[in-house]
Enzyme design. Structure first.
Site, PDB file in Angstrom:
ATOM      1  N   LYS A 231       0.857  -1.205   0.000  1.00 46.60           N
ATOM      2  CA  LYS A 231       0.000   0.000   0.000  1.00 46.60           C
ATOM      3  C   LYS A 231       0.883   1.242   0.000  1.00 46.60           C
ATOM      4  O   LYS A 231       0.677   2.161  -0.802  1.00 46.60           O
ATOM      5  CB  LYS A 231      -0.883   0.007   1.243  1.00 46.60           C
ATOM      6  CG  LYS A 231      -1.567   1.337   1.507  1.00 46.60           C
ATOM      7  CD  LYS A 231      -2.472   1.326   2.718  1.00 46.60           C
ATOM      8  CE  LYS A 231      -1.779   1.602   4.000  1.00 46.60           C
ATOM      9  NZ  LYS A 231      -1.529   3.019   4.294  1.00 46.60           N
ATOM     10  N   ASN A 232       1.872   1.283   0.880  1.00 50.43           N
ATOM     11  CA  ASN A 232       2.643   2.517   1.073  1.00 50.43           C
ATOM     12  C   ASN A 232       3.688   2.751  -0.004  1.00 50.43           C
ATOM     13  O   ASN A 232       4.354   3.790   0.009  1.00 50.43           O
ATOM     14  CB  ASN A 232       3.262   2.529   2.475  1.00 50.43           C
ATOM     15  CG  ASN A 232       2.190   2.679   3.542  1.00 50.43           C
ATOM     16  OD1 ASN A 232       1.041   2.995   3.233  1.00 50.43           O
ATOM     17  ND2 ASN A 232       2.543   2.416   4.783  1.00 50.43           N
TER      18      ASN A 232
ATOM     19  N   CYS B  77      -5.565  12.169  12.173  1.00 53.75           N
ATOM     20  CA  CYS B  77      -6.288  10.897  12.177  1.00 53.75           C
ATOM     21  C   CYS B  77      -6.151  10.326  13.586  1.00 53.75           C
ATOM     22  O   CYS B  77      -5.579  10.957  14.471  1.00 53.75           O
ATOM     23  CB  CYS B  77      -5.702   9.943  11.132  1.00 53.75           C
ATOM     24  SG  CYS B  77      -4.039   9.424  11.558  1.00 53.75           S
TER      25      CYS B  77
ATOM     26  N   ARG C 157      -0.583  14.562  12.458  1.00 53.57           N
ATOM     27  CA  ARG C 157      -0.097  14.380  11.090  1.00 53.57           C
ATOM     28  C   ARG C 157       0.138  15.719  10.358  1.00 53.57           C
ATOM     29  O   ARG C 157      -0.472  16.022   9.323  1.00 53.57           O
ATOM     30  CB  ARG C 157      -1.056  13.496  10.282  1.00 53.57           C
ATOM     31  CG  ARG C 157      -1.539  12.234  10.965  1.00 53.57           C
ATOM     32  CD  ARG C 157      -0.464  11.192  11.206  1.00 53.57           C
ATOM     33  NE  ARG C 157       0.089  10.613  10.016  1.00 53.57           N
ATOM     34  CZ  ARG C 157      -0.425   9.545   9.384  1.00 53.57           C
ATOM     35  NH1 ARG C 157      -1.533   9.017   9.817  1.00 53.57           N
ATOM     36  NH2 ARG C 157       0.166   9.063   8.306  1.00 53.57           N
TER      37      ARG C 157
ATOM     38  N   ASP D 275       4.388   0.723  11.978  1.00 54.14           N
ATOM     39  CA  ASP D 275       3.201   0.059  11.419  1.00 54.14           C
ATOM     40  C   ASP D 275       3.074  -1.389  11.858  1.00 54.14           C
ATOM     41  O   ASP D 275       2.067  -2.036  11.555  1.00 54.14           O
ATOM     42  CB  ASP D 275       3.221   0.120   9.880  1.00 54.14           C
ATOM     43  CG  ASP D 275       3.069   1.540   9.380  1.00 54.14           C
ATOM     44  OD1 ASP D 275       3.307   1.780   8.188  1.00 54.14           O
ATOM     45  OD2 ASP D 275       2.736   2.419  10.190  1.00 54.14           O
TER      46      ASP D 275
ATOM     47  N   ARG E 159      -8.695  -0.587   4.463  1.00 49.80           N
ATOM     48  CA  ARG E 159      -7.876   0.466   3.842  1.00 49.80           C
ATOM     49  C   ARG E 159      -6.518  -0.091   3.428  1.00 49.80           C
ATOM     50  O   ARG E 159      -5.936   0.367   2.450  1.00 49.80           O
ATOM     51  CB  ARG E 159      -7.668   1.613   4.838  1.00 49.80           C
ATOM     52  CG  ARG E 159      -8.926   2.387   5.163  1.00 49.80           C
ATOM     53  CD  ARG E 159      -8.566   3.652   5.885  1.00 49.80           C
ATOM     54  NE  ARG E 159      -7.452   4.304   5.221  1.00 49.80           N
ATOM     55  CZ  ARG E 159      -6.622   5.167   5.816  1.00 49.80           C
ATOM     56  NH1 ARG E 159      -6.801   5.485   7.076  1.00 49.80           N
ATOM     57  NH2 ARG E 159      -5.625   5.725   5.152  1.00 49.80           N
TER      58      ARG E 159
END
Ligand code: EPZ
Length: 417
Positions: free
Chosen positions: A22-23, A116, A121, A304, A397
């Site tokens: 994803k990243n 978030c 952020r 993460d 997500r």
């Protein structure tokens, strides 16, 4: 709203492949804004965050579609260079369109991404370097309004090795006039993947993966043709799923060196880990020991994977001190794990986990953010009884069909609406 129902207590066994990262995929898709034409990618995962990125790219006059294995992005000059709040608020990484739009079209109006669950952020480390490259940037009515006739290369030293900041400036600097030297940059594998993709588009870039990246600007770039790297966070999550259930799991289609820090911690706990060129295998360990973890920029222990590793520590012998040094509020999973009986004392940046094998009991819990969702599922897999995890939209997500992958390993997990 979907929930996940997990019947725990079964060791997971077998082989499972990770999907594309994803990243890595998110910055790669925004990099297409640097060059008009048809871009092609392989290994783009099926995720809600990819859907959100497509929404924004479509809004910016790009056509996106899957053609078999390929993910295509047809980029044309946007009629509007505005990334609106109702799209950006769905995914903070939308801020990564700022650098490319500014560098290619000389202007951009991007909604502030906002905070978030895990932190405020801020984006000061995106804005200040762009100003240093010659952009005029105002923050007005919740939008970043940026203009630049021509960006001119400079030496930029980041206060912090920000992943998104590094990516935004790398993309902008690719079309700068002259040379840009970026120091104290992020060294994540996703940064390396973006640099390799940009190089394939004609960018003159070197040093990725080290603390200094040097970019010689070019007048224009050509469309990308690139394969997204495997998702190291998913690979780590699946490895911990095998470890916490006392199973024997081989995670394939991954890059072992990208999760060296996790592998080292699992070995320190007492797990035996085997690695190959593109796979990692964890075998059962009757009673693993608690170890301390401090999250850090790559190659340190990834933030993460902090929540997932904490779930493992709730079942360890001894006490684990987990320090979260990247985000200011990334212990939202603690109170949910505590509902399952975990003995965790959260402080500001530190959580003290007093492990106890079999110390968890099933309880209805709520996901609060992407990686917390995975943590709760891992804890539930290690717990006898049935656990319901609600607000599972957070999980979608960033994980492609996680429940299907876990079912493939013998996990008793079902998604229910
Ligand atoms: C990326 O976020 C990842 N997201 C995050 O993954 C990951 O946790 C993070 O990097 C750290 O590895 C994507 O790649 C899409 P940062 P990013 O800029 O770029 C502060 C997941 O679960 N900071 O390295 O936003 C910031 O507040 C997600 O997949 C500033 O102060 O991370 C944070 O404390 C979550 N000013 C720290 O730096 C800035 O301008 C790390 O942020 C930018 C960041």
């Amino acid at each position: 709203m979907d929930v996940m129902i997990i019947k725990g207590g079964t060791p997971l066994n077998g082989s499972v492949a990770t999907s594309g990262a994803k990243n890595a995929a998110l910055p790669l898709l925004f990099a297409t804004l640097l060059a008009e034409g048809e871009h092609s990618f392989l290994n783009v995962p099926f995720l809600k965050d990819i859907d959100s990125t497509e929404l924004l790219l479509n809004h910016l006059n790009c056509k996106t579609y899957r053609d078999g294995e390929q993910f295509k992005v047809l980029v044309k000059k946007p009629e509007s260079i505005v990334a609106p709040y109702d799209i950006v608020r769905k995914m903070r990484a939308s801020i990564l369109c700022l650098g490319p739009l500014l560098a290619r079209y000389g202007e951009a109006k991007v909604s502030l991404p906002g905070g978030c669950a895990i932190g405020s952020r801020p984006i000061n480390l995106h804005i200040e370097p762009l100003r240093q490259l010659g952009a005029e940037i105002e923050i007005e009515n919740g939008y970043v309004i940026a203009r630049a006739n021509k960006l001119v290369g400079d030496r930029i030293v980041f206060d912090f090795a920000t992943v998104g900041g590094t990516e935004n400036i790398m993309m902008a600097a690719s079309l700068c006039q002259g040379e840009t030297i970026l120091e104290n940059v992020a060294k994540e594998p996703e940064i390396v993947d973006l640099a390799q993709c940009l190089r394939g588009m004609g960018a003159k870039i070197e040093g990725e993966g080290s603390s200094v990246i040097t970019i010689e600007g070019v007048d224009e770039l050509t469309p990308a043709n690139h394969r997204v790297i495997p998702d190291r966070i998913e690979a780590g999550t699946l490895l911990i799923a095998g470890a916490i259930t006392g199973g024997d799991v081989k995670v394939t289609n991954c890059v072992p060196k990208d999760i060296d820090s996790l592998i080292n911690k699992l070995v320190d706990c007492g797990f035996s880990i085997e690695t190959g060129s593109d796979w990692v295998r964890v075998r059962p360990c009757a009673q693993w020991s608690a170890v301390d973890v401090d999250t850090a920029p790559h190659p340190g222990f990834p933030t993460d994977l902090q929540a997932q590793f904490m779930a493992l520590m709730t079942q360890a012998k001894g006490t684990s001190v987990i320090t979260e040094r990247i985000f200011e509020n990334r212990f939202m999973h603690v109170q949910e794990l505590a509902r399952m009986g975990a003995n965790i004392t959260p402080k500001s940046q530190v959580s003290v986990v007093r492990g106890e094998k079999g110390g968890l009991s099933s309880a209805p819990v709520m996901a609060t953010d992407l990686r917390a969702s995975a943590s709760l599922i891992l804890a539930a897999l290690a717990t006898d009884g049935e656990t319901k995890v609600s607000r599972i939209y957070h999980l979608d997500r960033g994980y492609e069909n996680l429940e299907v992958k876990l079912q493939g390993l013998g996990g008793q997990i079902e998604r229910c609406s």
